[in-house]
Scaffold this motif. Structure first.
Motif, mmCIF file in Angstrom:
data_model
loop_
_atom_site.group_PDB
_atom_site.id
_atom_site.type_symbol
_atom_site.label_atom_id
_atom_site.label_comp_id
_atom_site.label_asym_id
_atom_site.label_seq_id
_atom_site.Cartn_x
_atom_site.Cartn_y
_atom_site.Cartn_z
ATOM 1 N N MET A 147 -22.209 4.822 -9.063
ATOM 2 C CA MET A 147 -21.063 4.427 -9.885
ATOM 3 C C MET A 147 -20.883 5.377 -11.067
ATOM 4 O O MET A 147 -19.761 5.733 -11.420
ATOM 5 C CB MET A 147 -21.235 2.991 -10.388
ATOM 6 N N LEU A 148 -21.985 5.798 -11.660
ATOM 7 C CA LEU A 148 -21.889 6.746 -12.784
ATOM 8 C C LEU A 148 -21.280 8.057 -12.313
ATOM 9 O O LEU A 148 -20.463 8.673 -13.000
ATOM 10 C CB LEU A 148 -23.272 6.991 -13.398
ATOM 11 N N ASN A 149 -21.656 8.483 -11.120
ATOM 12 C CA ASN A 149 -21.122 9.718 -10.557
ATOM 13 C C ASN A 149 -19.628 9.576 -10.256
ATOM 14 O O ASN A 149 -18.826 10.447 -10.593
ATOM 15 C CB ASN A 149 -21.884 10.065 -9.269
ATOM 16 N N HIS A 150 -19.261 8.441 -9.660
ATOM 17 C CA HIS A 150 -17.856 8.264 -9.275
ATOM 18 C C HIS A 150 -16.940 8.170 -10.497
ATOM 19 O O HIS A 150 -15.777 8.577 -10.442
ATOM 20 C CB HIS A 150 -17.676 7.032 -8.387
ATOM 21 N N GLN A 151 -17.476 7.653 -11.594
ATOM 22 C CA GLN A 151 -16.667 7.538 -12.814
ATOM 23 C C GLN A 151 -16.121 8.894 -13.265
ATOM 24 O O GLN A 151 -15.082 8.980 -13.900
ATOM 25 C CB GLN A 151 -17.507 6.941 -13.942
ATOM 26 N N GLU A 152 -16.846 9.959 -12.898
ATOM 27 C CA GLU A 152 -16.444 11.295 -13.342
ATOM 28 C C GLU A 152 -15.135 11.752 -12.718
ATOM 29 O O GLU A 152 -14.494 12.665 -13.217
ATOM 30 C CB GLU A 152 -17.552 12.312 -13.032
ATOM 31 N N CYS A 153 -14.737 11.146 -11.597
ATOM 32 C CA CYS A 153 -13.497 11.603 -10.946
ATOM 33 C C CYS A 153 -12.317 10.702 -11.265
ATOM 34 O O CYS A 153 -11.247 10.838 -10.691
ATOM 35 C CB CYS A 153 -13.695 11.741 -9.438
ATOM 36 N N MET A 154 -12.486 9.756 -12.188
ATOM 37 C CA MET A 154 -11.385 8.852 -12.528
ATOM 38 C C MET A 154 -10.777 9.249 -13.873
ATOM 39 O O MET A 154 -11.464 9.767 -14.740
ATOM 40 C CB MET A 154 -11.877 7.406 -12.562
ATOM 41 N N GLU A 155 -9.461 8.995 -14.001
ATOM 42 C CA GLU A 155 -8.820 9.301 -15.279
ATOM 43 C C GLU A 155 -8.207 8.028 -15.850
ATOM 44 O O GLU A 155 -8.679 6.936 -15.553
ATOM 45 C CB GLU A 155 -7.806 10.448 -15.124
ATOM 46 N N ASP A 156 -7.166 8.147 -16.684
ATOM 47 C CA ASP A 156 -6.624 6.983 -17.406
ATOM 48 C C ASP A 156 -6.318 5.807 -16.476
ATOM 49 O O ASP A 156 -6.619 4.666 -16.787
ATOM 50 C CB ASP A 156 -5.336 7.381 -18.159
ATOM 51 N N VAL A 157 -5.684 6.117 -15.331
ATOM 52 C CA VAL A 157 -5.446 5.068 -14.329
ATOM 53 C C VAL A 157 -6.611 5.163 -13.347
ATOM 54 O O VAL A 157 -6.726 6.125 -12.598
ATOM 55 C CB VAL A 157 -4.112 5.290 -13.584
ATOM 56 N N SER A 158 -7.502 4.170 -13.360
ATOM 57 C CA SER A 158 -8.701 4.251 -12.517
ATOM 58 C C SER A 158 -8.336 4.117 -11.040
ATOM 59 O O SER A 158 -7.252 3.640 -10.693
ATOM 60 C CB SER A 158 -9.693 3.149 -12.896
ATOM 61 N N ASP A 159 -9.267 4.521 -10.183
ATOM 62 C CA ASP A 159 -9.056 4.362 -8.739
ATOM 63 C C ASP A 159 -8.874 2.895 -8.369
ATOM 64 O O ASP A 159 -8.150 2.557 -7.429
ATOM 65 C CB ASP A 159 -10.241 4.941 -7.958
ATOM 66 N N PHE A 160 -9.543 2.002 -9.121
ATOM 67 C CA PHE A 160 -9.433 0.570 -8.829
ATOM 68 C C PHE A 160 -8.025 0.076 -9.156
ATOM 69 O O PHE A 160 -7.429 -0.684 -8.392
ATOM 70 C CB PHE A 160 -10.487 -0.205 -9.621
ATOM 71 N N GLN A 161 -7.487 0.526 -10.295
ATOM 72 C CA GLN A 161 -6.109 0.136 -10.650
ATOM 73 C C GLN A 161 -5.110 0.679 -9.632
ATOM 74 O O GLN A 161 -4.185 -0.012 -9.225
ATOM 75 C CB GLN A 161 -5.764 0.666 -12.048
ATOM 76 N N ARG A 162 -5.321 1.927 -9.231
ATOM 77 C CA ARG A 162 -4.432 2.531 -8.234
ATOM 78 C C ARG A 162 -4.432 1.678 -6.960
ATOM 79 O O ARG A 162 -3.385 1.328 -6.417
ATOM 80 C CB ARG A 162 -4.882 3.961 -7.916
ATOM 81 N N GLY A 163 -5.648 1.362 -6.480
ATOM 82 C CA GLY A 163 -5.771 0.561 -5.254
ATOM 83 C C GLY A 163 -5.140 -0.813 -5.408
ATOM 84 O O GLY A 163 -4.420 -1.278 -4.518
ATOM 85 N N GLY A 164 -5.392 -1.462 -6.536
ATOM 86 C CA GLY A 164 -4.839 -2.800 -6.775
ATOM 87 C C GLY A 164 -3.320 -2.808 -6.750
ATOM 88 O O GLY A 164 -2.693 -3.696 -6.144
ATOM 89 N N LEU A 165 -2.705 -1.811 -7.380
ATOM 90 C CA LEU A 165 -1.240 -1.751 -7.454
ATOM 91 C C LEU A 165 -0.608 -1.424 -6.101
ATOM 92 O O LEU A 165 0.430 -1.982 -5.752
ATOM 93 C CB LEU A 165 -0.806 -0.732 -8.519
ATOM 94 N N VAL A 166 -1.234 -0.520 -5.317
ATOM 95 C CA VAL A 166 -0.628 -0.213 -4.010
ATOM 96 C C VAL A 166 -0.810 -1.373 -3.032
ATOM 97 O O VAL A 166 0.080 -1.633 -2.213
ATOM 98 C CB VAL A 166 -1.140 1.129 -3.397
ATOM 99 N N ILE A 167 -1.923 -2.093 -3.145
ATOM 100 C CA ILE A 167 -2.107 -3.269 -2.268
ATOM 101 C C ILE A 167 -1.076 -4.344 -2.619
ATOM 102 O O ILE A 167 -0.447 -4.938 -1.738
ATOM 103 C CB ILE A 167 -3.553 -3.825 -2.370
ATOM 104 N N GLN A 168 -0.900 -4.575 -3.916
ATOM 105 C CA GLN A 168 0.100 -5.562 -4.353
ATOM 106 C C GLN A 168 1.504 -5.206 -3.873
ATOM 107 O O GLN A 168 2.279 -6.068 -3.483
ATOM 108 C CB GLN A 168 0.127 -5.611 -5.888
ATOM 109 N N GLY A 169 1.828 -3.907 -3.892
ATOM 110 C CA GLY A 169 3.202 -3.481 -3.671
ATOM 111 C C GLY A 169 3.581 -3.184 -2.236
ATOM 112 O O GLY A 169 4.760 -2.935 -1.945
ATOM 113 N N CYS A 170 2.609 -3.211 -1.309
ATOM 114 C CA CYS A 170 2.930 -2.829 0.073
ATOM 115 C C CYS A 170 3.241 -4.059 0.937
ATOM 116 O O CYS A 170 2.935 -5.185 0.563
ATOM 117 C CB CYS A 170 1.772 -2.036 0.688
ATOM 118 N N GLN A 171 3.841 -3.809 2.104
ATOM 119 C CA GLN A 171 4.136 -4.896 3.047
ATOM 120 C C GLN A 171 2.889 -5.303 3.837
ATOM 121 O O GLN A 171 2.699 -6.457 4.167
ATOM 122 C CB GLN A 171 5.243 -4.468 4.027
ATOM 123 N N PHE A 172 2.056 -4.321 4.148
ATOM 124 C CA PHE A 172 0.795 -4.635 4.822
ATOM 125 C C PHE A 172 -0.198 -3.492 4.606
ATOM 126 O O PHE A 172 0.168 -2.404 4.169
ATOM 127 C CB PHE A 172 1.001 -4.925 6.318
#
Length: 467
Positions: free
Chosen positions: A185-210
């Motif tokens: 997790m510490l390593n993966h944090q290095e590749c995230m910026e202001d919008v985290s990968d988790f936020q990105r995933g959450g928003l695309v899951i919310q916004g898609c049809q399937f």
């Protein structure tokens, strides 16, 4: 809709080879069914794609958007393979700027569907007003997505610290002992910026049809079922997309001829293959420990060593592997630089195991051919969870690493290699991996899933046409 009516489908992958290729495979299948595909990426990534078969080229158009320049991103970089993990946030910022040209393209191109990756969190806001349907295609497996949880968990503050990802989440409703190690997790944090990968995933899951995933019910039945509950929308597996072996005529590659000659001289299933993917960067100390473990195993091997597998700032092959290593193992080891025909090597009868960084594509290639796994988590993205998943499925053994800093010993590396390859206690592992060919190497099963996925899109389509 009328099944004869063909759709215009845009494909929009993240800028990583492990994402670009599965998106291309799905594009080819949809084009084969007569649908029109616009495959969208940057010029350099598109130029690297393999040539399309002639019968598909009329149905697939490649749409090139130049990647905007961002301060901090080296000039000319267009993919994750070209930069260390610390610079990936700049690549994400540049990718987000593709929103402008993509919006302009969508306004005039009459697209029915966009099949997209986890990265464009802004895409629902662009596509929904235009009446375009969205399908989030996860190139990761269902176990990884189930661990991450529903959009509420991805967008909430349930897990604020890296330590929060080292325990099994409460929503998992089946036997599951998979979690990240702290160093991952510490390593993966290095590749995230202001919008985290988790936020990105959450928003695309919310916004898609399937949601569609690179997996199948034969391998992850409980996980796929749980995802439908967590997302409250359809989750459609599209199969494992096992790659095809290059054709016989294609074998005039000189590099392969030399490797094949070497493998032909070895006994059946006697060689283990080592490759850590195109993006794993190990410190010199870790590379040396790995090398000493490979040496101590006393077994024949092929090791693909990338020149970029360096700590930033170091140069030259002498920094990657210990001095004198190649000379000492020259009678039983083959060290290849930068690139190797992985699928051909794994398919050779002399190869009996694969020491892998646990990327999902590499795992699929190995299990398609029934090769048992020596699991060495690359400590990024899904790799740690994949290592635990495959260890739990008893098709490989994980090389344990220190929870805090990821350190490991060469003795442990040698021990796990020998257990998987030759020791009696590894026999069930070898048998289980061989049996996995029935799922991972089953082209008929793979096509069945792709057919069902295509039918789902075709039958869902009327709502996309009401604008």
């Amino acid at each position: 809709m009328d099944r004869t009516e063909k759709l215009h489908i845009a494909m929009f992958p993240w800028l990583a080879y492990g994402h670009i290729m599965p998106f291309l495979e799905v594009s080819k299948f949809l084009a084969l069914k007569g649908h029109r595909i616009s495959y969208i990426s940057t010029p350099k990534n598109i130029s690297r794609l393999p040539k399309l078969p002639l019968h598909l080229s009329s149905n697939i158009s490649f749409i090139e958007f130049p990647l905007p320049q961002i301060h901090g991103l080296p000039p000319g970089v267009e993919s994750t393979a070209e930069i260390p993990i610390q610079k990936v946030p700049y690549l994400k910022k540049a990718y987000d700027k593709l929103e402008v040209p993509l919006t302009e393209f969508l306004k005039t191109s009459h697209v029915n569907w966009i099949i997209h990756d986890f990265t464009p969190h802004w895409l629902p806001g662009v596509a929904t007003p235009l009446g375009i349907n969205l399908a989030f295609f996860s190139i990761f497996n269902a176990s990884f997505l189930a661990f991450l949880g529903p959009p509420s968990a991805l967008l909430g503050d349930l897990r604020k610290r890296p330590e929060d990802f080292t325990v099994v989440p409460k929503w998992i409703d089946y036997p599951f002992n998979i979690a990240f190690k702290l160093y991952e997790m510490l390593n993966h944090q290095e590749c995230m910026e202001d919008v985290s990968d988790f936020q990105r995933g959450g928003l695309v899951i919310q916004g898609c049809q399937f949601v569609t995933i690179r997996s199948c019910s034969q391998f992850e039945p409980d996980q796929i079922q749980l995802l439908s509950k967590l997302y409250q929308k359809p989750v459609v597996p599209l199969g494992l997309l096992p790659p095809s072996l290059p054709s016989k005529e294609d074998k005039r590659d000189e590099k392969w001829e030399a490797i094949k000659k070497w493998l032909d001289s070895k006994g059946v299933k006697s060689v283990f293959y080592v490759a850590l993917g195109s993006e794993v960067i190990l410190s010199q100390e870790f590379m040396h420990q790995l090398a000493f473990g490979i040496e101590k195993s006393n077994l024949p091997f092929i090791w693909v060593v990338r020149s970029s597998a360096l700590v930033e700032g170091q140069v030259g092959h002498q920094d990657i592997i210990p001095p004198g290593f190649e000379e000492r193992v020259s009678d039983r080891g083959l060290v290849l630089r930068d690139w190797a025909p992985q699928l051909r090597i794994l398919a050779h009868s002399s190869v009996g195991g694969f020491l892998t960084h646990c990327g999902w594509s590499s795992i699929i290639e190995a299990l398609k051919l029934g090769r048992p796994l020596i699991l060495f988590s690359g400590a990024s993205s899904d790799q740690g969870l994949n290592a635990r998943l495959l260890h739990g499925k008893k098709v490989g053994l994980e090389i344990e690493r220190n929870e805090q800093d990821g350190s490991f010993t060469s003795d442990l590396v040698a021990q796990k290699i020998r257990q998987v390859m030759v020791e009696p206690e590894g026999e069930p592992i070898r048998a289980n991996a061989w049996a996995m060919r029935e799922i991972f190497g089953n082209e008929q099963l793979s096509n069945k899933y792709l057919d069902e996925f295509t039918r789902f899109i075709e039958e869902f389509a009327p709502s996309a046409l009401e604008f």
